[in-house]
Design an enzyme around this catalytic site. Sequence first.
Site, mmCIF file in Angstrom:
data_model
loop_
_atom_site.group_PDB
_atom_site.id
_atom_site.type_symbol
_atom_site.label_atom_id
_atom_site.label_comp_id
_atom_site.label_asym_id
_atom_site.label_seq_id
_atom_site.Cartn_x
_atom_site.Cartn_y
_atom_site.Cartn_z
ATOM 1 N N TYR A 1 24.666 -3.980 11.871
ATOM 2 C CA TYR A 1 23.589 -5.350 11.275
ATOM 3 C C TYR A 1 23.697 -5.305 10.039
ATOM 4 O O TYR A 1 24.215 -6.263 9.314
ATOM 5 C CB TYR A 1 22.564 -5.401 11.866
ATOM 6 C CG TYR A 1 21.573 -6.915 11.652
ATOM 7 C CD1 TYR A 1 22.266 -7.515 11.925
ATOM 8 C CD2 TYR A 1 20.537 -6.077 10.896
ATOM 9 C CE1 TYR A 1 21.096 -8.485 12.513
ATOM 10 C CE2 TYR A 1 19.923 -7.992 10.234
ATOM 11 C CZ TYR A 1 20.161 -8.436 10.803
ATOM 12 O OH TYR A 1 19.352 -9.840 10.221
ATOM 13 N N LYS A 50 25.759 -8.051 7.175
ATOM 14 C CA LYS A 50 24.675 -8.882 6.011
ATOM 15 C C LYS A 50 24.833 -8.779 4.317
ATOM 16 O O LYS A 50 24.755 -9.090 3.252
ATOM 17 C CB LYS A 50 22.908 -8.329 6.480
ATOM 18 C CG LYS A 50 22.476 -9.300 8.181
ATOM 19 C CD LYS A 50 22.960 -10.351 7.986
ATOM 20 C CE LYS A 50 22.121 -11.566 9.037
ATOM 21 N NZ LYS A 50 22.696 -12.340 9.635
#
Length: 270
Positions: free
Chosen positions: A165, A169
């Site tokens: 994740y 980002k």
Amino acid sequence: MTTASTPPSSRAVPDLSGKTAIVTGASRGIGLATAQALADAGANVVLTSRKQEAADAAAAQIAGNAIGVGAHAVEEDQARRCIDRTLETYGSVDILINNAGTNPAFGPLIDQDHGRFAKTFDVNLWAPLMWTALATEAWMGEHGGSVVNTASIGGLGHEAGIGMYNASKAALIYVTKQLALELSPKVRVNAVAPGVVRTKLAEALWKDHEERVAASTALDRIGEPDDVAAAIVFLASDAAGWVTGETMVIDGGQRLGDATAYRTGAGVGV
């Protein structure tokens, strides 16, 4: 009078009257709060969600001009249809908030499979790029506009368990800067990097230990969706007219480190 540990009940907001915003992933959490904040500032708002029913239900909660459009963030045909519907209904696409996100991959990076990798990067990176390209082609490239991507403080550091994740980002933060250059001067592109916020996506980070997380945060609480929404509206508005390619951290001071020692005096030097 408000304190640092209490979210303000009201905030001064920029004037977005006559402008139209699309918010992806707007059925709840930061997306829904952002849609309402944009409407409060006078914008027409289009809220998207994977299912039309969820998009309609979210739009029904907005006080202001709003419609819901069912559009899975990674499906180009659905994204294009959403932008076309926005232009037909309101006549412009002045603001794009790329908020849809997912996190199906937990654990060490080397334990992840291609399916979880692809889903994470498709939603968190490809979707913002695709929606920005379509909005630029349809309206912003000629008329100008503002794009705000929802990144994360995870993209600015390292953390056990959510490396996939965070990698997506970090890539989104890079893409934000690249697009800011490529689309200048017509389109401004910025990002927000929230810390631990009270959302369903971030539940694992706070739900069973909110008091401890809050105590270690400089401003003594976890974030609320409205905290992030206020920053997004600022970046989307003319108040940030000379800001592009930036990532605004909204984390209550979490990146500063554990504030507990400073509060007790143990970290104070002589």
